[in-house]
Every structure is written in C-alpha cells, then in structure tokens.
Design an enzyme around this catalytic site. Structure first.
Site, short mmCIF file in Angstrom:
data_model
loop_
_atom_site.label_atom_id
_atom_site.label_comp_id
_atom_site.label_asym_id
_atom_site.label_seq_id
_atom_site.Cartn_x
_atom_site.Cartn_y
_atom_site.Cartn_z
N GLY A 169 0.84 -1.20 0.00
CA GLY A 169 0.00 0.00 0.00
C GLY A 169 0.87 1.24 0.00
O GLY A 169 2.07 1.18 0.25
N ASP B 282 8.63 6.06 7.75
CA ASP B 282 8.30 7.41 8.23
C ASP B 282 7.42 8.19 7.26
O ASP B 282 7.05 9.34 7.53
CB ASP B 282 9.59 8.19 8.53
CG ASP B 282 10.45 8.36 7.28
OD1 ASP B 282 10.04 7.91 6.19
OD2 ASP B 282 11.55 8.95 7.40
N GLY B 283 7.12 7.60 6.10
CA GLY B 283 6.24 8.28 5.14
C GLY B 283 6.93 9.38 4.35
O GLY B 283 6.29 10.10 3.58
N ASP C 108 4.59 -4.80 -7.39
CA ASP C 108 3.97 -3.53 -6.99
C ASP C 108 4.55 -2.36 -7.78
O ASP C 108 4.02 -1.25 -7.74
CB ASP C 108 4.14 -3.28 -5.48
CG ASP C 108 5.57 -3.45 -5.02
OD1 ASP C 108 6.13 -4.55 -5.22
OD2 ASP C 108 6.15 -2.49 -4.48
N ASN C 109 5.62 -2.61 -8.50
CA ASN C 109 6.22 -1.55 -9.31
C ASN C 109 5.98 -1.78 -10.79
O ASN C 109 6.75 -1.32 -11.64
CB ASN C 109 7.72 -1.46 -9.03
CG ASN C 109 8.00 -0.95 -7.62
OD1 ASN C 109 7.15 -0.29 -7.02
ND2 ASN C 109 9.16 -1.28 -7.09
N ARG D 237 3.93 13.50 -8.45
CA ARG D 237 4.05 12.54 -9.54
C ARG D 237 2.75 12.48 -10.33
O ARG D 237 1.67 12.53 -9.76
CB ARG D 237 4.39 11.17 -8.95
CG ARG D 237 4.52 10.08 -9.98
CD ARG D 237 5.36 8.94 -9.46
NE ARG D 237 4.65 8.08 -8.54
CZ ARG D 237 5.18 6.95 -8.03
NH1 ARG D 237 6.43 6.60 -8.34
NH2 ARG D 237 4.50 6.20 -7.20
N ASP E 29 8.14 4.04 -10.54
CA ASP E 29 9.01 3.86 -9.38
C ASP E 29 10.49 3.81 -9.73
O ASP E 29 11.08 2.75 -9.93
CB ASP E 29 8.60 2.63 -8.55
CG ASP E 29 7.67 3.06 -7.43
OD1 ASP E 29 7.37 4.26 -7.36
OD2 ASP E 29 7.25 2.22 -6.62
N ARG F 14 -1.53 -1.15 -10.05
CA ARG F 14 -0.36 -2.02 -10.28
C ARG F 14 -0.78 -3.47 -10.42
O ARG F 14 -1.91 -3.83 -10.03
CB ARG F 14 0.58 -1.92 -9.06
CG ARG F 14 0.97 -0.51 -8.72
CD ARG F 14 1.07 -0.30 -7.20
NE ARG F 14 1.14 1.15 -6.90
CZ ARG F 14 2.26 1.82 -6.76
NH1 ARG F 14 3.40 1.21 -6.81
NH2 ARG F 14 2.24 3.12 -6.54
N LYS G 273 4.45 12.11 -3.36
CA LYS G 273 5.27 11.01 -2.84
C LYS G 273 6.21 11.58 -1.77
O LYS G 273 7.02 12.46 -2.07
CB LYS G 273 6.06 10.39 -4.01
CG LYS G 273 6.96 9.23 -3.64
CD LYS G 273 7.49 8.55 -4.89
CE LYS G 273 8.53 7.50 -4.59
NZ LYS G 273 9.02 6.86 -5.83
P1 AMP Z 1 9.25 0.98 -3.20
O1 AMP Z 1 10.45 0.16 -2.91
O2 AMP Z 1 9.51 2.47 -3.26
O3 AMP Z 1 8.47 0.50 -4.38
O4 AMP Z 1 8.30 0.82 -1.92
C1 AMP Z 1 7.83 -0.42 -1.47
C2 AMP Z 1 6.81 -0.20 -0.37
O5 AMP Z 1 7.41 0.43 0.75
C3 AMP Z 1 5.63 0.67 -0.74
O6 AMP Z 1 4.49 0.16 -0.10
C4 AMP Z 1 6.00 2.00 -0.19
O7 AMP Z 1 4.88 2.81 0.08
C5 AMP Z 1 6.72 1.62 1.08
N1 AMP Z 1 7.68 2.64 1.52
C6 AMP Z 1 8.88 2.96 0.95
N2 AMP Z 1 9.49 3.94 1.64
C7 AMP Z 1 8.68 4.25 2.68
C8 AMP Z 1 8.75 5.19 3.77
N3 AMP Z 1 9.79 6.00 3.93
N4 AMP Z 1 7.72 5.21 4.63
C9 AMP Z 1 6.67 4.39 4.50
N5 AMP Z 1 6.54 3.50 3.52
C10 AMP Z 1 7.52 3.42 2.60
MG MG Z 2 6.88 1.02 -5.34
#
Ligand code: AMP
Ligand code: MG
Length: 487
Positions: A94, A129-130, A256-257, A180, A266, A187, A117
């Site tokens: 998510g 940390d979002g 997911d990507n 973005r 991504d 996905r 993002k």
């Molecule tokens: P990604 O590797 O960027 O495709 O991210 C994989 C998953 O990790 C996704 O669900 C992202 O929303 C989550 N995610 C990545 N970085 C963070 C972050 N700093 N805080 C919260 N969720 C993250």
């Molecule tokens: Mg991703």
C-alpha cells in the site's frame, strides 16, 4: 484547509475528479498529507503543468499545495492499497508514503493521477516514516523526464518541493516531496491485493474499472478479462523492449512496481547501463541479479504470471479451465516481446525491411560489444553517424555484413542513418552526470548543473550538437556504481 479563496484556486486550473475512490473500500483509505515545516519549490515542470491544464504562474507562487500544507480545490486525498511480490515474496504493501490528491482532467479530456510522494505516514506505512529525501526525489524527476523525452511510457514529475525537514536514513537527508503524474497508479500488486483480501466482486470491480480507464476498446468482448490480461501483457512486452533498446535497468521490478497502464513506474535504484553486459546490475540489494538488464523480459513474464493468478476467478468458473486459458495466453509473452525487441533493434541498425538473418546480425553485434566492453549507447550513436567504431577484425567483418544487409533494401544509406538517429539516443542520463547534478543540488544548493543536464536530456536524439561531456561514459566506467531503494 486552504487559506486561499476559491477564485485564486480556480485560476490555477485544477480540475480534479475521483473515479478511483468509487472502488470498494478495500482499495483505498482517506488520508490527509501531514503538513511540513516549510515548503519551497526545488524544481517545477512548467511544460507538464501546461499539458495538464494547470497555470504554472499561479502555482509557482504556492509551493504549499505540493507538500500538502494546503490542498488544491477539489482534492480528496487517499492512500491506495496494494500488495506485491518483492524479490519473489508476497507482501501486503500500500501507499506508505504517497497520497493521491485526485485525477486531473486535462483540457484534452485525459485523466492523470496527481500524487504526492513523501507526504507523510498513511495507514500503510508499516514502520516507515512516510517521507522521502531530496536526492532520491530529484533522481526520479531527472530519470522519468529523460524517459519521457526518449518516448518511453512513464510516470512524470510535476515538481519537487523541499519540506524544510530532515529525513533520517543512513545519514540525515533534506526532506522533499515529489508531485508525480501517472495515467494511474494501479499495479499488478493492486490485483494481487484484490485476490488475496477481497471477494470476487471486489476483484471484478477493480478489473472493470481498470478496463474502462485504460483499455476501453475491450468493452463488449465475450472474454473481456482474458483480453484484458493479454492487453496488459502486450503493453508490458512493448515497454520492456523499449527499456532494452536504451540500456535502461529498472532495478526493482517487484509486482507492486509494474503499472497496469504500461508506464514505467518507481524510479528507485534504476540506472542506464554504459558498458554492455546482459548481467549488469546497479541496485545494492539485488545480489542475485534477479533484476539484471538481460533478465528484465523474463521477470516481466514472471510478474504477469502473478497477474494471471490474481485474475483466475474472472477467467472461468472452473479453476482448471481458468488456469488453462491463462497458461495459453502467458505463452504468447515471449513472442510479443521478441516482436517489439526485434522491430526496435532493426530501427537501431537502420533496417526498414525484415530478413530471417536479422536476429543473427543483431546478436553478433551484441556479442562483439560484450567481448569488447563497448559502451551500449555510444556504439549505436557512433554507428548512426557512420563513424568508425573499432579496428578489430571481428568488428570489421560484422560491419561488412551489416553494410551488405543494408543494400538488400530500397532505402539509401542516408535514409538508414536518419532512421538510426531517431532511435539511437545520443544522450542518456549517464550515472556520473546524474550523481554530479544531485550532489550539486543537495550539498551545495546549486541547481544549475541539474537544469543543464535536464536540458540536454530533453533532446536525447539531437545529433546536431556535440556535447562530449554528456555523451562520454565515466572515466572509471560504472563498475562499482551502486543505486539504492526506498530512500
Ligand atoms: P518501493 O520500494 O519504493 O516501491 O516501496 C515499497 C513499499 O514500501 C511501498 O508500499 C511504499 O509505500 C513503502 N515505503 C517505501 N518507503 C517508505 C517510507 N519511507 N515510509 C513508509 N513506507 C515506505
Ligand atoms: Mg513502489
């Protein structure tokens, strides 16, 4: 939340709709961005804003709209739910740091997601940390805009806005948020989520919605869900072939990507290959080469098999028959990919016609490039200028074979070179140039190097300029160059 009057906002051109929010609750959670200390634009994409029907001159005065400190008129922020196979393992994911503000309807009537993002924690953040760092968000901006200029389907970058906050990673980073733009953020993993957590009705609602949004031409087909699967496969086959043609390595092709609309999405650990080798990997965590350059078609097929599994309940009431149909379709991936790959490679070599031996001719060049550690981009760019590449006898005999092959078609050498120059980029985002631009931006707050790089990358097929600084590989090569995920 907004302190601006509606009339101010109206002049900004927002025209947001929320069709995705009409899907069952399973697929989204209303989530507000978490305000940040101090918003400042680091970069704003004026041409993209215009295409979206947004007024850059109004928006540029108001960076707080791009960090969630204020909301655009008509925004209804939400986080999307999805799952994914990460490095082969199923996980519930998510939007952990991304928030969808809505879908902007452009003056041409197209629909694009506007997503922030790095906008703070959501119900899907798990231990994250979002947030996002300035360097990685600028990296996504540079590479996604370069991909767009290379005519490769991609999400785009509208703005990177600094937050005035520090993000804690291996070392402290300046915080930033990327705005973005995507045809959608649905996905393969969104379908996996539906299959794992939802009812058949939920899955069908997602499929119907996605078909209507991205594959409306399928309406009325008797086997609409199978056709949908095949259409997604077709777009992915075309996309991955285009990546291969420019030496692009996505680096983290988890399900997911992989976007159902067929855009590249991504930009974490992605990079462009310089020295040609099919096993090239830059991502620090891809230790087994799962997402290596030459493995990308295979992985795309693996990911599509996960989509097929998720769609099974819609393919036939009898599971065995559903599996049979899915398998039959899956088998066409290799042929679809090969068709796109070969067509693009023919253009890269100036071939207008098709001959059975073309695959051999192409492979012989690639083999020579691998042995000689040739630069992928520059080999094709040099050929496109009809300039000599190497003195070695193996190359010489390949070159003669190629010249002979060119005489089998009506078109002249000039026609061929023109075709090649339209397909072989002269400029790609070279790893050392991207790093140079990012270091200047993040360490010295000097954005001029990045702007100059973006200008060069906006015309990748420009053969009228000679900018060796941008076309030369790094002196030491990219051997040892590493990219990182999730920063
Ligand atoms: P990604 O590797 O960027 O495709 O991210 C994989 C998953 O990790 C996704 O669900 C992202 O929303 C989550 N995610 C990545 N970085 C963070 C972050 N700093 N805080 C919260 N969720 C993250
Ligand atoms: Mg991703």
């Amino acid at each position: 939340m907004s302190i601006f009057s509606d009339s101010f906002q109206e002049t900004a051109g927002w025209n947001l709709e929320h069709s995705y929010a009409g899907l069952p609750k399973l697929f989204h959670r209303s989530t507000l961005p978490i305000p940040v200390r101090q918003a400042n634009f680091v970069i704003f994409n004026q041409p993209l804003a215009s295409e979206l029907g947004l007024k850059a001159e109004v928006l540029k005065e108001n960076p707080s709209l791009f960090v969630g400190n204020q909301l655009p008129t008509g925004a209804a922020p939400l986080a999307q739910a999805y799952a994914g196979h990460q490095y082969g393992h199923f996980t519930a994911l998510g939007d952990g740091r991304a928030i969808l503000l809505g879908e902007q309807i452009t003056p041409k009537g197209e629909r694009f997601d506007i997503q922030l993002k790095g906008a703070g924690q959501t119900p899907f953040s798990r231990s994250g940390d979002g947030r996002a760092g300035l360097g990685p968000m600028l990296r996504e901006y540079i590479i996604s805009e370069a991909m767009h200029a290379l005519r490769i389907p991609t999400t785009r970058s509208l703005a990177v806005t600094s937050t005035g906050e520090i993000v804690r990673r291996m070392e402290p980073l300046s915080g930033a948020i990327l705005a973005r733009v995507a045809a959608s953020h649905i996905r393969v993993g969104t379908f996996e989520w539906a299959a794992a957590r939802g009812s058949k009705e939920d899955l069908q609602a997602l499929a119907d919605y996605t078909i209507q949004r991205h594959y409306p031409e399928l309406a009325g087909d008797e086997q609409i869900y199978l056709r949908f699967f095949e259409s997604v496969m077709e777009r992915q086959a075309a996309l991955i072939a285009q990546w291969m043609h420019v030496g692009f390595i996505h680096g983290v092709m988890n399900t997911d990507n992989m976007a159902i609309c067929g855009e590249t999405i991504d930009y974490g650990p992605c990079a462009f290959m310089d020295v040609y080798h099919p096993e090239t990997v830059f991502s620090s965590i891809d230790r087994n080469g799962r997402y290596a350059y030459g493995n990308q078609p295979h992985i795309a097929q693996w990911n599509l098999a996960r989509l097929a599994e998720a769609l099974l309940p819609l393919l036939h009431v009898d599971e065995n028959l559903a599996i049979e149909k899915a398998n039959e379709s899956m088998h066409s991936f290799q042929g679809r990919f090969q068709k796109h790959w070969l067509a693009g490679m023919r253009s890269k070599l100036g071939l207008f016609t098709e001959e059975a031996e073309d695959s051999d001719l192409i492979q012989a060049l690639l083999d020579w490039m691998q042995q000689s550690k040739a630069d992928f981009t520059n080999t094709f760019a040099t050929l496109s200028r009809a300039q000599p590449i190497s003195e070695d006898s193996e190359y010489h005999s390949w070159h003669q074979r190629w010249i002979k092959r060119l005489t089998h078609q009506q078109q002249s050498m000039t026609d061929s070179l023109q075709l090649m120059q339209r397909h072989n980029p002269n400029y790609i985002p070279r790893n050392h140039k991207v790093e140079e631009a990012l270091s200047a931006a993040t360490e010295k707050t000097d954005l001029s190097i990045m702007h100059r790089l973006l200008e060069v990358l906006s015309k990748p097929f420009d053969y009228t300029s000679s900018l060796p600084e941008y076309s030369r590989p790094a002196e030491s090569g990219s051997c040892g160059y590493q990219t990182f995920c999730g920063t």
